[in-house]
Scaffold this active site. Structure first.
Site, PDB file in Angstrom:
ATOM      1  CG  ASP A  14      30.683   4.310  17.259  1.00 23.54           C
ATOM      2  OD1 ASP A  14      29.630   3.938  18.041  1.00 23.54           O
ATOM      3  OD2 ASP A  14      31.202   4.261  15.796  1.00 23.54           O
ATOM      4  CG  HIS A 111      27.688   8.022  14.472  1.00 27.22           C
ATOM      5  ND1 HIS A 111      27.684   7.606  15.569  1.00 27.22           N
ATOM      6  CD2 HIS A 111      28.492   7.776  13.172  1.00 27.22           C
ATOM      7  CE1 HIS A 111      28.112   6.046  14.890  1.00 27.22           C
ATOM      8  NE2 HIS A 111      28.406   6.063  13.642  1.00 27.22           N
TER       9      HIS A 111
END
Length: 120
Positions: A14, A111
């Protein structure tokens, strides 16, 4: 780049930046906001200038492909998201790259997983 002197590099995670307007559903209203500032996007550009490859963009162009959605306003169901999770690889691995995917159908957090397939 130091590690790359001895072996090709794969790094992922990320990175908290949407690199281009195609990497978020609503680029105009998010211009200059965290995750989409000029400085952050320039920082991502530096990875590419250093010789790393954005694996997903080797296979898929355009918008609508996201890895993160806010919990607000049914964003995931409406696919109003950001692509902020990446696999970047050394240029030397580009020829071995067979697939790069976003698994938006896998639930579990805000996510979704991303993956690459290499043929070495």
């Amino acid at each position: 780049k130091q590690l790359e002197k001895t072996k090709p590099v794969i790094f992922c995670g990320d990175l908290n930046v949407a690199h281009t307007p195609d990497d978020l559903a609503r680029p105009k209203p998010n211009e200059g906001k965290k995750g989409y500032t000029a400085e952050e996007r320039e920082g991502f550009d530096n990875f590419l200038k250093a010789g790393f490859v954005d694996t997903f963009r080797e296979f898929t162009k355009g918008n609508g492909h996201y890895t993160w959605w806010t919990h607000w306003a049914n964003a995931r169901a409406n696919n109003v998201g950001w692509r902020i999770d990446y696999f970047l690889v050394s240029e030397a691995l580009k020829k071995h790259l067979k697939k790069a995917e976003i698994h938006a159908d896998i639930m579990g957090s805000d996510h979704c997983p991303v993956s690459i397939t290499l043929d070495i």
